[in-house]
Every structure is written in C-alpha cells, then in structure tokens.
Design a protein around this motif. Structure first.
Motif, PDB file in Angstrom:
ATOM      1  N   SER A  35       0.815  -1.217   0.000  1.00 33.78           N
ATOM      2  CA  SER A  35       0.000   0.000   0.000  1.00 33.78           C
ATOM      3  C   SER A  35       0.848   1.266   0.000  1.00 33.78           C
ATOM      4  O   SER A  35       0.396   2.329  -0.398  1.00 33.78           O
ATOM      5  CB  SER A  35      -0.907   0.023   1.221  1.00 33.78           C
ATOM      6  N   GLU A  81      -3.832  -1.341  -1.428  1.00 31.35           N
ATOM      7  CA  GLU A  81      -3.940  -1.600   0.003  1.00 31.35           C
ATOM      8  C   GLU A  81      -4.867  -2.789   0.255  1.00 31.35           C
ATOM      9  O   GLU A  81      -6.032  -2.775  -0.160  1.00 31.35           O
ATOM     10  CB  GLU A  81      -4.483  -0.363   0.715  1.00 31.35           C
ATOM     11  N   ALA A  82      -4.332  -3.819   0.890  1.00 35.21           N
ATOM     12  CA  ALA A  82      -5.164  -4.972   1.244  1.00 35.21           C
ATOM     13  C   ALA A  82      -6.169  -4.514   2.291  1.00 35.21           C
ATOM     14  O   ALA A  82      -5.793  -3.875   3.280  1.00 35.21           O
ATOM     15  CB  ALA A  82      -4.296  -6.098   1.781  1.00 35.21           C
ATOM     16  N   SER A  83      -7.439  -4.825   2.065  1.00 31.88           N
ATOM     17  CA  SER A  83      -8.463  -4.309   2.973  1.00 31.88           C
ATOM     18  C   SER A  83      -9.107  -5.389   3.835  1.00 31.88           C
ATOM     19  O   SER A  83      -9.639  -5.096   4.903  1.00 31.88           O
ATOM     20  CB  SER A  83      -9.543  -3.567   2.180  1.00 31.88           C
ATOM     21  N   ARG A  84      -9.076  -6.644   3.358  1.00 36.89           N
ATOM     22  CA  ARG A  84      -9.769  -7.702   4.112  1.00 36.89           C
ATOM     23  C   ARG A  84      -9.231  -9.057   3.712  1.00 36.89           C
ATOM     24  O   ARG A  84      -8.823  -9.257   2.554  1.00 36.89           O
ATOM     25  CB  ARG A  84     -11.272  -7.628   3.802  1.00 36.89           C
ATOM     26  N   SER A  97      -8.664  -6.032  -1.872  1.00 39.45           N
ATOM     27  CA  SER A  97      -7.900  -4.781  -1.841  1.00 39.45           C
ATOM     28  C   SER A  97      -8.754  -3.672  -2.450  1.00 39.45           C
ATOM     29  O   SER A  97      -9.870  -3.931  -2.910  1.00 39.45           O
ATOM     30  CB  SER A  97      -6.581  -4.937  -2.596  1.00 39.45           C
ATOM     31  N   ASP A 100     -12.050  -3.305  -0.796  1.00 41.00           N
ATOM     32  CA  ASP A 100     -12.854  -4.516  -1.086  1.00 41.00           C
ATOM     33  C   ASP A 100     -13.345  -4.626  -2.535  1.00 41.00           C
ATOM     34  O   ASP A 100     -14.171  -5.489  -2.841  1.00 41.00           O
ATOM     35  CB  ASP A 100     -14.064  -4.624  -0.147  1.00 41.00           C
ATOM     36  N   THR A 113       3.604  -7.269   6.783  1.00 47.11           N
ATOM     37  CA  THR A 113       3.136  -5.879   6.751  1.00 47.11           C
ATOM     38  C   THR A 113       4.018  -4.893   7.528  1.00 47.11           C
ATOM     39  O   THR A 113       3.767  -3.687   7.489  1.00 47.11           O
ATOM     40  CB  THR A 113       1.701  -5.814   7.325  1.00 47.11           C
ATOM     41  N   ASP A 246      -3.543  -4.351  11.544  1.00 49.08           N
ATOM     42  CA  ASP A 246      -4.998  -4.158  11.683  1.00 49.08           C
ATOM     43  C   ASP A 246      -5.784  -5.139  10.822  1.00 49.08           C
ATOM     44  O   ASP A 246      -6.835  -5.631  11.235  1.00 49.08           O
ATOM     45  CB  ASP A 246      -5.389  -2.724  11.303  1.00 49.08           C
ATOM     46  N   ILE A 247      -5.286  -5.409   9.642  1.00 50.44           N
ATOM     47  CA  ILE A 247      -6.020  -6.286   8.721  1.00 50.44           C
ATOM     48  C   ILE A 247      -6.173  -7.711   9.282  1.00 50.44           C
ATOM     49  O   ILE A 247      -7.065  -8.453   8.873  1.00 50.44           O
ATOM     50  CB  ILE A 247      -5.335  -6.315   7.329  1.00 50.44           C
ATOM     51  N   CYS A 248      -5.317  -8.093  10.222  1.00 44.96           N
ATOM     52  CA  CYS A 248      -5.357  -9.468  10.765  1.00 44.96           C
ATOM     53  C   CYS A 248      -6.071  -9.556  12.105  1.00 44.96           C
ATOM     54  O   CYS A 248      -6.157 -10.644  12.684  1.00 44.96           O
ATOM     55  CB  CYS A 248      -3.941  -9.981  10.970  1.00 44.96           C
TER      56      CYS A 248
END
Ligand code: NAP
Length: 301
Positions: A35, A81-84, A97, A100, A113, A246-248
């Motif tokens: 990201s 940016e990976a979002s979920r 990403s 979503d 990350t 945060d994503i995890c």
C-alpha cells in the motif's frame, strides 16, 4: 491478470519481497500487495552497514534491487492496500484490496506488513507534520539545511538519522529519555565525536511549540524534573514502531502489543497463513531476520 495465486504476500518490504523471490524460484505464482513504498522501513534508512555482502548500501538502493529481482522472476507486484482477508471453506484464502473492490485468492498467505512509526502523542504533533515535524530524515533532512533540528529516540534509527542530519544541519540535538542507547553502541560513540551534535539525555519532550510551523520543544529532565526550552526548526521523531496488523485483527492470534504470534517457520494459528518480518513476534527485528523469515515462510509446507 489471474485472480488465483499459489501465494499472496501482503507487504513489499525485505520480508515480503524475499518470500516472493523464494516462491517464484520454487516455480509457484506469487502476488505481492503493497500500500505504501516498496522496501518498507528499510527504504528510508540512509545507510545500511550490516547487511551481509554489502559493506555499505543505502536502504533505497537495496529496496530497488529486491524489487527488480522479484519482478525479473515473474512476481506480480500491485500497489494496492489490502483491505480484508477471508478464509474460505476449502482452506484457500481470499485477499481483498482497493476498499474490497478487488478480490484474489491463494493457497498460502504470507503477512509481511511490517510496522509504522510510533508517535509521541503530543498536542500539535499531527498538525505540524510537514511543518517542522518529520519521521524521515532521509526524505525531509534536505529541507533543514544549515538549520537547527532535534532527533528524539535512542534506537538505531534515531542514531543513524542524527548522523545523517549532522552533515546537513547547523546543529542537531539528540534527545533520549535514558542515558544508555538501545541502538548500536559503535554508532553512539561515533556521534559523540561529531561537533555539531549535542546529546540531551534523561529528557522527554513534554510540549511541542509553534502554531503554523514548529518553533521549539519543552523538555523535562527525568531525574531533576527541570524544564528546558530549545528553539528548533525541525523535530525528527524516531521512537520505535507499532505493527501494521490491523487487517489481521480477529483473524490470527496476536500478542499484547499487536504482533502476530508465529512459529519458527512463520506458521500462525490459521492453516496456510504465515507471518514474516517485523509484524511477527520475534526477539530481533533486523533486515537480516526479516529476509530470513521471508525465506522460511516461502518454503514452509
Ligand atoms: P527501537 O530500537 O525500538 O528504539 C526506539 C527508541 O525510542 C528507544 O530508544 C526508546 O527508548 C525510545 N522511545 C520509545 N517510546 C518513546 C517515547 N514515548 N518517548 C521517548 N522515547 C521513546 O526503534 P528503531 O530505532 O526504530 O529500530 C527498530 C528496529 O530496526 C531495531 O531492531 C533496530 O535495530 C532496527 N534498525 C536497523 C537498522 C539497520 O541499519 N540495519 C537501522 C535502523 C533500525 P528506550 O530505549 O528507553 O526504550
């Protein structure tokens, strides 16, 4: 572009790119999502002098080399940016990403990350970023040529940055809350010999001063509680990091500080999800240990 990969790696720092290189050399498809900047934290390091095989190399040059090596091996690198993350019933993982909007799926997921800068948490800190306050001496140092600046922190990043700034600025204060350094002692000793660096030890920054731009800081001596004001043009904050995990959250187990709990081979508590580099639990967060993690995660079955 295929939406299925053998391995998806989140993060294009040394851990993530090394994982990608080993995955590709193992003839598996790899996608790296990043990201921010390629190379992660190390790309901001003025001079790396402890990476085996390179007596001296700038962090940005090392990042470029890793990036080019991964690309040449056929790794796909997307600046998104990976979002979920979703674990599917068949055990594959889907990574979303671009808020979503984009979805890709993989057999193995490697989280690499890294971490982000810790902030002092003082009034005016946010407001004066780019107006005297910086977290990157390499990027912003040249704006403070012949000016007076301070570096806060006692780790390797603070020490390296003070050294870099001493070559650009008229005066560099090094403010640290203890009288011993967490960073390399050799470097600390070197700084003591540089005439335009002044150590202010056993001191914390209590207040940031300035309205439209930074004008100085108020310090408190941790022993005597005496206050001291110093006038500054720039303040470089290097007080450590917070993991970018945060994503995890809620997906994999983490320790009390938010680092992903991972075994020696990078395995987390979820099958097929691995963690490499600074974002995972570990004793030593170094470039060499990040690349080692990337290797081990890529090869783990
Ligand atoms: P670090 O080693 O965690 O050091 C953070 C420093 O900030 C410590 O001196 C700490 O003080 C101080 N600090 C923390 N919170 C503070 C607060 N609220 N107020 C004032 N001071 C505070 O962080 P780093 O220097 O960013 O290094 C991170 C990792 O990267 C380390 O493992 C380091 O060795 C590595 N690194 C490697 C290179 C390289 O060239 N290979 C370059 C830079 C960094 P205390 O010491 O009192 O806790």
């Amino acid at each position: 572009m295929s939406d299925f990969y053998d391995t998806i790696i989140i993060g294009a720092g040394p851990a993530g790119l090394t994982a990608a290189i080993y995955t590709a050399r193992n003839e598996k498809s790899a996608l790296v999502l990043e990201s921010a900047g390629i190379g992660g934290q190390i790309s901001l390091s003025p001079l790396v002098e402890n990476y085996p095989g390179f007596e001296k190399i700038s962090g940005s040059e090392l990042s470029d080399k890793l990036y080019e090596q991964a690309l040449a091996l056929g790794v796909t690198i997307a600046i998104e940016e990976a979002s979920r993350i979703e674990v599917n019933p068949d055990g594959t993982k889907s990574v979303y990403s671009e808020a979503d909007q984009v979805k890709r799926t993989c057999r193995k997921l490697i989280i690499a990350t890294g971490q982000k800068h810790r902030k002092l948490g003082l009034d005016k800190e946010e407001k004066l970023i780019g107006r005297g306050i910086s977290y990157c001496a390499v990027c912003d140092g040249p704006f403070f040529k012949n000016k007076t600046v301070a570096v806060v922190g006692g780790g390797s990043s603070a020490l390296q940055s003070a050294k870099l700034l001493s070559g650009l600025c008229q005066k560099v204060y090094l403010i640290h809350r203890r009288d011993e350094f967490r960073g390399e002692q050799k470097l600390a000793n070197e700084l003591k010999q540089i005439p335009n660096i002044e150590f202010i030890l056993k001191s914390t920054v209590e207040q940031i001063e300035g309205d439209s731009a930074l004008t100085g800081v108020i310090l408190t001596n941790t022993d005597t509680k005496e206050k001291r004001t110093i006038a500054l043009d720039g303040l470089f904050i290097y007080i450590g990091h917070i993991p970018n995990n945060d994503i995890c959250k809620g997906l994999v187990d983490m320790d009390d500080y938010g680092y992903i709990i991972a075994a020696e081979d990078g395995r987390t508590n979820i099958d097929g999800i691995y963690a490499a580099g600074d974002c995972r639990t570990k004793a030593v967060r170094q470039l060499t240990t990040a690349t080692a993690d990337g290797t081990v995660c890529a090869l783990a079955e």
